[in-house]
Design a protein around this motif. Structure first.
Motif, short mmCIF file in Angstrom:
data_model
loop_
_atom_site.label_atom_id
_atom_site.label_comp_id
_atom_site.label_asym_id
_atom_site.label_seq_id
_atom_site.Cartn_x
_atom_site.Cartn_y
_atom_site.Cartn_z
N ASP A 4 -1.22 -2.00 -4.36
CA ASP A 4 -1.70 -2.06 -2.98
C ASP A 4 -2.51 -0.79 -2.72
OD1 ASP A 4 -2.00 -2.46 -0.23
OD2 ASP A 4 -0.11 -1.41 0.20
N GLY B 82 -0.77 2.62 -2.37
CA GLY B 82 -0.61 3.04 -3.76
C GLY B 82 0.65 2.50 -4.40
N MET B 83 1.36 1.61 -3.69
CA MET B 83 2.60 1.04 -4.21
C MET B 83 2.29 -0.14 -5.13
SD MET B 83 5.46 2.34 -2.95
CE MET B 83 5.81 3.64 -1.78
N MET B 84 3.11 -0.29 -6.17
CA MET B 84 2.91 -1.39 -7.11
C MET B 84 3.63 -2.65 -6.63
SD MET B 84 3.32 0.26 -10.89
CE MET B 84 5.06 0.51 -10.70
N LEU B 85 2.94 -3.78 -6.74
CA LEU B 85 3.60 -5.05 -6.44
C LEU B 85 4.28 -5.61 -7.68
CD1 LEU B 85 0.86 -5.44 -4.26
CD2 LEU B 85 2.47 -7.23 -3.75
N GLY B 86 3.80 -5.21 -8.81
CA GLY B 86 4.41 -5.65 -10.06
C GLY B 86 3.80 -4.86 -11.19
N GLU C 58 3.71 4.16 -12.36
CA GLU C 58 3.85 4.44 -10.93
C GLU C 58 2.89 5.52 -10.48
OE1 GLU C 58 8.49 3.20 -10.07
OE2 GLU C 58 7.92 5.30 -10.08
N ALA D 263 -0.65 5.10 -8.14
CA ALA D 263 -0.90 5.90 -6.94
C ALA D 263 -2.20 6.69 -7.08
CB ALA D 263 0.27 6.84 -6.70
N GLY E 73 3.49 5.58 -4.78
CA GLY E 73 2.33 5.47 -3.91
C GLY E 73 1.75 6.82 -3.51
N LEU E 74 0.85 6.77 -2.57
CA LEU E 74 0.15 7.99 -2.15
C LEU E 74 -0.34 7.84 -0.71
CD1 LEU E 74 -0.45 10.45 -4.00
CD2 LEU E 74 -2.80 9.61 -4.18
N ARG F 272 9.62 -7.65 -3.54
CA ARG F 272 8.73 -6.52 -3.80
C ARG F 272 7.48 -6.62 -2.91
NH1 ARG F 272 8.95 -2.87 -8.29
NH2 ARG F 272 7.11 -1.58 -8.21
N VAL G 202 6.25 -3.85 -0.19
CA VAL G 202 4.94 -3.18 -0.19
C VAL G 202 4.25 -3.38 1.16
CG1 VAL G 202 2.64 -3.16 -1.25
CG2 VAL G 202 4.66 -3.25 -2.69
N ARG H 146 3.15 -0.50 3.90
CA ARG H 146 1.81 -0.45 4.51
C ARG H 146 1.91 -0.39 6.04
NH1 ARG H 146 -2.30 -5.26 3.26
NH2 ARG H 146 -1.80 -4.78 1.11
#
Lengths: 121, 472
Positions: free
Chosen positions: A24, A28-32, A43, A47, B61-62, B174, B178, B182
């Motif tokens: 995303d 910066g998050m992973m969906l899979g 990870e 990001a 994430g960031l 998941r 996410v 957001r």
């Protein structure tokens, strides 16, 4: 249509595959994700590359090119990193890392397109 | 509220998983943990149920050059732990509300809880906290469709995102997470000036804060008094009452069994001297002050009377009810009425203070029309139409209150009498739920006034009556 897991597993069959994830670009998050974290921390990579995608999208907007990104290729000494924003959802992108010595870049891009086309998120 | 933890150079956001008991909150958090290769910490469980929260931390994430530390927390589902639930919800940056969509009854219970959640978040003030509805148990054969769920939520659904999941298999959790991150970041962006810098509240501090809270019954918009267990409380009927002591014989036993399965049922004295139980559960369990008998035959006759009254008005009543006779103390028997909670007009009006004027006006007119229909249909019965007693299930008008113990049959009303009573109901609505907006509505009323619409006059009367106590 395939799930994130199925699409990523399709990419894992590529010669020289190191890892892949769906990210995303907003957070910066992973969906899979799939692949070994031995050579690459997916990870952190997800990001960090979010910044790359965001910056490129911002540049396109600033340049007023009225175009979209098909993919972004980053060539390292030992690896290829491919970033492909999803045409169906620009907030998401696929990140693919390959071993440069073993990978066929053209085939990888072709497979990445196929994975994206079949993906349902 | 999200904070920047300078020690670890991360932005900390809290994602709170809310929802009724057994909706799948803990299962969802555990599925997320498996995906992150981490474990969930649940301090002080009882019989496998969460007493404080489930806790999971994930950093990834960031945001603005900093990593995001997600504190993933699920609330306890039990009604008596409401204070803990509320505290956790108020500390959220985003709430994921898990709904068991396996059957229509579970969805109905969730709707009441969503309204309560929205009210809690509204009262919390500050930058609005986003809500995501995670429709869980999508794999069940009788699962309510996505469209059905949207329709059931109706206007409560506005401003809420909907995702689907099968938490048991880890599907969809998941993606929902996410999306929640957001939404949480959007909240931070929306008010970045208030992004606090400091040390975040971790699991231990949160546990200590919750341990200091009292254990009470449910509070909020549908709250009643806190239950008091009296020394002379009668025994509640148990699921094994003999045949002949329950009506309807078969379905009634199922209702009784389900209602009594909740171990949190308590008994309390109301002003009337009646005994009630079921606070915080989907059940109302009630026995009038005069419904206790020292003679078993007299008690049986009273049960029969109640059974007749229920049978006579069966098609007008909300479903899942029964009448039971049980020994309440040595040598005394009591008649109990048990009914499953069904949403009333007042519950469906819980969001009126937030509606724009035009839809608000339409809602008031629709409410007046429903009350009028109830007056017409329930003439010749002891059922009194009020905002609390009338409910709608699709096109079906239903009486959702408990049947009056000694009801008086209502005679037919003239149309002016009926309108006066409906206006009185709406006046209360203006005085309580719409108290803060009466002057605003009055100023805009001229532009909304049709003059010919059926309920213009009734709404105007109610509005005028409600203004009597407003200083001018």
């Amino acid at each position: 249509m395939s799930t994130a897991k199925e699409s990523l597993s399709m990419l894992s069959e590529l010669e020289g595959f190191l890892g892949a994830c769906i990210v995303d670009s907003n957070s910066g998050m992973m969906l899979g994700a799939t692949g070994s974290s031995g050579e690459l921390n997916l990870e952190l990579a997800a990001a960090g590359n979010t910044e790359v995608v965001r910056a490129k999208l911002k540049t396109l907007k600033t340049l007023n090119l009225n175009d979209s990104i098909e993919d972004i290729l980053i060539t390292l000494g030992r690896q290829y990193h491919l970033l492909r924003p999803l045409s169906s959802n620009r907030a998401l992108f696929i990140y693919l890392a390959l071993d440069r010595k073993r990978a066929n870049l053209a085939l990888a891009r072709h497979q990445l397109t196929a994975a994206e086309n079949g993906l349902q998120v | 509220m999200a904070i920047v933890d300078l020690k670890d150079n991360v932005v900390v956001v809290r994602i709170v998983y809310d929802g009724p008991a057994y909706a799948g909150k803990t299962t969802t958090v555990r599925a997320l943990a498996r995906g992150f290769s981490r474990t969930v910490d649940t301090p002080l469980q009882a019989d496998g149920r969460t007493l404080f929260f489930d806790w999971l931390e994930y950093t990834g994430g960031l945001f603005e050059g900093r990593q995001i530390r997600c504190q993933i927390v699920s609330v306890p589902g039990q009604a008596e732990l409401f204070a803990r639930r509320r505290a956790l919800l108020e500390s959220a940056d985003v709430v994921v509300f898990v709904v068991d969509t396996g059957d229509a009854d579970a969805v109905e219970r969730s709707i009441v809880a969503i309204r309560e959640l929205k009210e809690i978040l509204r009262q919390a003030g500050g930058t609005p906290i986003g809500i995501i509805v995670q429709a869980n148990k999508r794999d069940l054969p009788g699962a309510v469709s996505r469209e059905g769920l949207r329709a059931a939520l109706g206007e409560d659904f506005e401003g809420i995102a909907l995702t689907e999941s099968v938490a048991e298999e880890g599907l969809g959790v998941r993606e929902t997470f996410v999306l929640a991150v957001r939404v949480a970041l959007d909240r931070v962006r929306g008010d970045v000036t208030e992004l606090a810098v400091g040390e975040c509240v971790g699991e231990e501090q949160l546990l200590a804060a919750l341990q200091a809270l009292p254990i009470t019954a449910a509070q909020g918009p549908y709250a009643r008094e806190v239950p008091v267990v009296a020394d002379d409380a009668p025994r509640l009927p148990d699921a094994n009452v003999p045949s002949g002591a329950i009506w309807p014989p078969l379905e009634g036993r199922l209702v009784l069994h389900e209602a009594m399965a909740d171990s949190h049922v308590v008994v309390k004295v109301e002003d009337t001297g009646a005994w009630t139980a079921g606070e915080g559960t989907p059940w109302r369990i009630h026995s009038a002050a005069s419904a206790e008998y020292g003679d078993l035959d007299v008690a049986r006759a009273a049960l029969l009377n109640q059974a007749r009254a229920h049978a006579n008005h069966g098609e007008l009543l909300s479903p899942s009810r029964c009448v039971v006779l049980a020994e309440s103390r040595p040598g005394a028997w009591r008649v109990w009425q048990i009914a499953k909670v069904a949403p009333s007009l007042r519950v469906s009006l819980a969001d009126v203070q937030h509606l724009e004027l035009e839809p608000l006006y339409q809602r008031l007119a629709a409410t007046a029309a429903t009350l009028s229909e109830a007056y017409e249909r329930w003439t010749g019965t002891p059922l009194k139409p009020t905002l609390d007693s009338v409910g709608r299930r699709g096109s079906w008008l239903q009486y959702v209150e408990l049947l009056p113990w000694q009801g008086v049959v209502r005679a037919a009303l003239s149309s002016s009498e009926r309108e006066a009573r409906i206006a009185a109901q709406l006046t209360e609505l203006f005085r309580v739920e719409l108290r803060a907006r009466r002057l605003e509505i009055t100023r805009s009323f001229v532009t909304m006034w049709q003059g010919v619409a059926p309920w213009d006059g009734v709404i105007a009367t109610a509005l005028a009556a409600s203004l009597h106590d407003v200083p001018r």
